[in-house]
Design a protein around this motif. Structure first.
Motif, PDB file in Angstrom:
ATOM      1  N   ALA A  49      -9.748  13.240   6.637  1.00  0.00           N
ATOM      2  CA  ALA A  49      -9.549  14.501   5.798  1.00  0.00           C
ATOM      3  C   ALA A  49     -10.094  15.385   5.957  1.00  0.00           C
ATOM      4  CB  ALA A  49      -8.022  13.654   4.629  1.00  0.00           C
ATOM      5  N   ASP A  50     -11.649  14.722   5.351  1.00  0.00           N
ATOM      6  CA  ASP A  50     -12.655  15.364   5.135  1.00  0.00           C
ATOM      7  C   ASP A  50     -14.135  15.279   5.139  1.00  0.00           C
ATOM      8  OD1 ASP A  50     -12.623  13.919   2.683  1.00  0.00           O
ATOM      9  OD2 ASP A  50     -11.152  14.682   1.514  1.00  0.00           O
ATOM     10  N   ARG A  51     -14.669  15.834   4.695  1.00  0.00           N
ATOM     11  CA  ARG A  51     -16.149  15.020   4.803  1.00  0.00           C
ATOM     12  C   ARG A  51     -16.589  13.580   3.842  1.00  0.00           C
ATOM     13  NH1 ARG A  51     -20.716  17.071   8.211  1.00  0.00           N
ATOM     14  NH2 ARG A  51     -21.845  14.980   7.336  1.00  0.00           N
ATOM     15  N   ALA A  52     -16.200  14.014   3.170  1.00  0.00           N
ATOM     16  CA  ALA A  52     -16.505  12.321   2.682  1.00  0.00           C
ATOM     17  C   ALA A  52     -15.845  11.841   3.097  1.00  0.00           C
ATOM     18  CB  ALA A  52     -16.036  12.334   1.604  1.00  0.00           C
ATOM     19  N   ASP A  53     -14.911  11.298   3.398  1.00  0.00           N
ATOM     20  CA  ASP A  53     -14.060   9.790   4.027  1.00  0.00           C
ATOM     21  C   ASP A  53     -14.824  10.795   5.751  1.00  0.00           C
ATOM     22  OD1 ASP A  53     -11.684  10.152   3.322  1.00  0.00           O
ATOM     23  OD2 ASP A  53     -10.267  10.977   3.784  1.00  0.00           O
ATOM     24  N   LYS A  91      -9.330   1.923  12.741  1.00  0.00           N
ATOM     25  CA  LYS A  91      -9.224   3.388  13.168  1.00  0.00           C
ATOM     26  C   LYS A  91      -9.624   3.940  11.360  1.00  0.00           C
ATOM     27  CE  LYS A  91      -4.637   4.138  11.802  1.00  0.00           C
ATOM     28  NZ  LYS A  91      -3.604   4.392  11.892  1.00  0.00           N
ATOM     29  N   PHE A  92      -9.501   5.199  11.547  1.00  0.00           N
ATOM     30  CA  PHE A  92     -10.234   5.735  10.673  1.00  0.00           C
ATOM     31  C   PHE A  92      -8.706   7.110  10.616  1.00  0.00           C
ATOM     32  CE2 PHE A  92     -13.667   3.769  11.487  1.00  0.00           C
ATOM     33  CZ  PHE A  92     -14.060   2.800  10.450  1.00  0.00           C
ATOM     34  N   VAL A  93      -8.370   7.047   9.381  1.00  0.00           N
ATOM     35  CA  VAL A  93      -7.586   8.519   9.280  1.00  0.00           C
ATOM     36  C   VAL A  93      -8.495   9.799   7.874  1.00  0.00           C
ATOM     37  CG1 VAL A  93      -6.170   9.835   7.878  1.00  0.00           C
ATOM     38  CG2 VAL A  93      -4.923   7.462   9.603  1.00  0.00           C
ATOM     39  N   MET A  98       1.216  -0.651   0.154  1.00  0.00           N
ATOM     40  CA  MET A  98      -0.174   0.276  -0.348  1.00  0.00           C
ATOM     41  C   MET A  98       0.983   1.495   0.286  1.00  0.00           C
ATOM     42  SD  MET A  98      -3.271  -0.436   2.286  1.00  0.00           S
ATOM     43  CE  MET A  98      -4.659  -0.147   2.090  1.00  0.00           C
ATOM     44  N   ARG A  99       0.228   2.083  -0.810  1.00  0.00           N
ATOM     45  CA  ARG A  99       1.295   3.192  -0.517  1.00  0.00           C
ATOM     46  C   ARG A  99      -0.135   4.109  -0.004  1.00  0.00           C
ATOM     47  NH1 ARG A  99       4.540   0.792  -1.138  1.00  0.00           N
ATOM     48  NH2 ARG A  99       6.611   0.953  -2.229  1.00  0.00           N
ATOM     49  N   CYS A 100      -0.674   4.142   1.236  1.00  0.00           N
ATOM     50  CA  CYS A 100      -1.382   5.693   1.792  1.00  0.00           C
ATOM     51  C   CYS A 100      -1.042   6.703   1.482  1.00  0.00           C
ATOM     52  CB  CYS A 100      -1.666   5.076   3.226  1.00  0.00           C
ATOM     53  SG  CYS A 100      -2.870   6.308   3.952  1.00  0.00           S
ATOM     54  N   THR A 101      -1.928   7.642   1.034  1.00  0.00           N
ATOM     55  CA  THR A 101      -0.787   9.556   1.682  1.00  0.00           C
ATOM     56  C   THR A 101      -1.063   9.543   2.936  1.00  0.00           C
ATOM     57  OG1 THR A 101      -3.537   9.990   0.284  1.00  0.00           O
ATOM     58  CG2 THR A 101      -1.920  10.997   1.613  1.00  0.00           C
ATOM     59  N   TRP A 102      -1.828   8.922   3.788  1.00  0.00           N
ATOM     60  CA  TRP A 102      -0.798   9.322   5.202  1.00  0.00           C
ATOM     61  C   TRP A 102      -0.227   8.101   5.867  1.00  0.00           C
ATOM     62  CZ3 TRP A 102      -3.709  12.866   4.595  1.00  0.00           C
ATOM     63  CH2 TRP A 102      -5.325  13.533   4.211  1.00  0.00           C
ATOM     64  N   CYS A 103       0.599   7.542   5.178  1.00  0.00           N
ATOM     65  CA  CYS A 103       1.550   6.853   5.280  1.00  0.00           C
ATOM     66  C   CYS A 103       3.012   7.182   6.318  1.00  0.00           C
ATOM     67  CB  CYS A 103       3.126   5.852   4.648  1.00  0.00           C
ATOM     68  SG  CYS A 103       4.006   4.797   5.205  1.00  0.00           S
ATOM     69  N   LYS A 106      -9.446   1.716   5.709  1.00  0.00           N
ATOM     70  CA  LYS A 106      -8.763   3.370   4.727  1.00  0.00           C
ATOM     71  C   LYS A 106      -9.582   3.744   3.894  1.00  0.00           C
ATOM     72  CE  LYS A 106      -3.963   2.196   4.949  1.00  0.00           C
ATOM     73  NZ  LYS A 106      -3.510   2.664   5.659  1.00  0.00           N
ATOM     74  N   CYS A 107     -10.018   5.391   3.991  1.00  0.00           N
ATOM     75  CA  CYS A 107     -11.009   6.199   3.617  1.00  0.00           C
ATOM     76  C   CYS A 107     -10.435   6.976   2.222  1.00  0.00           C
ATOM     77  CB  CYS A 107     -10.942   7.483   4.940  1.00  0.00           C
ATOM     78  SG  CYS A 107     -11.810   6.763   6.046  1.00  0.00           S
TER      79      CYS A 107
END
Length: 140
Positions: free
Chosen positions: A116-120, A112-114, A1-6, A86-87
């Motif tokens: 970032a915005d309303r959609a997440d 756990k949910f990270v 995975m290459r998650c934005t929040w890594c 992952k959101c």
């Protein structure tokens, strides 16, 4: 995975291969009874499940922080799971392995949910509602 929040990009390359016996020796040297297995996606490592079993056999409290795209089905039941769902903003939401949610134990494991915005936020609320996940006391 290459998650934005890594937070562990250092795990993408390099490193040293250690046998499970070598890892166990290093863990024992810390004289601490709590071990968290993490670092990218630990369950994608070939010997992770054996390491976790060994840690549990030696009565360590074992936490597994997983990105959620590898099945937890064969995980030692003595280990506690921290499942990172992952959101959409993570860039990896399509890789969630949804059966992992059904294996969570309400009084032991965590999700756990990270966000970032309303959609997440909406995504996380939908997942929690669909899977009837409980919020820990004092959290919302």
């Amino acid at each position: 995975m290459r998650c934005t929040w890594c937070d562990s990009e250092y795990t993408f390359t390099g490193g040293d291969h250690l046998s499970i016996d070598e890892v166990m020796k290093r863990v024992r040297d810390f004289a601490c009874r709590l071990v968290e297995v993490t670092g990218g996606e630990p369950l994608a490592q070939r010997e992770a499940f054996d390491l976790i079993r060994r840690l549990c056999e030696e009565n360590y409290e074992v936490l597994i922080e997983t990105g959620g795209y590898v099945s937890t089905e064969d995980l030692d039941p003595r280990a506690k799971v921290i499942l990172d769902v992952k959101c959409p903003a993570s860039g990896e939401a399509e890789r969630n392995h949804w059966p992992n949610l059904a294996r969570l134990r309400p009084e032991l494991d965590e999700v756990k949910f990270v966000v970032a915005d309303r959609a997440d936020w909406d995504f996380a609320r939908k997942v929690m509602g669909t899977m009837t996940l409980k919020t820990a006391p004092g959290r919302s």
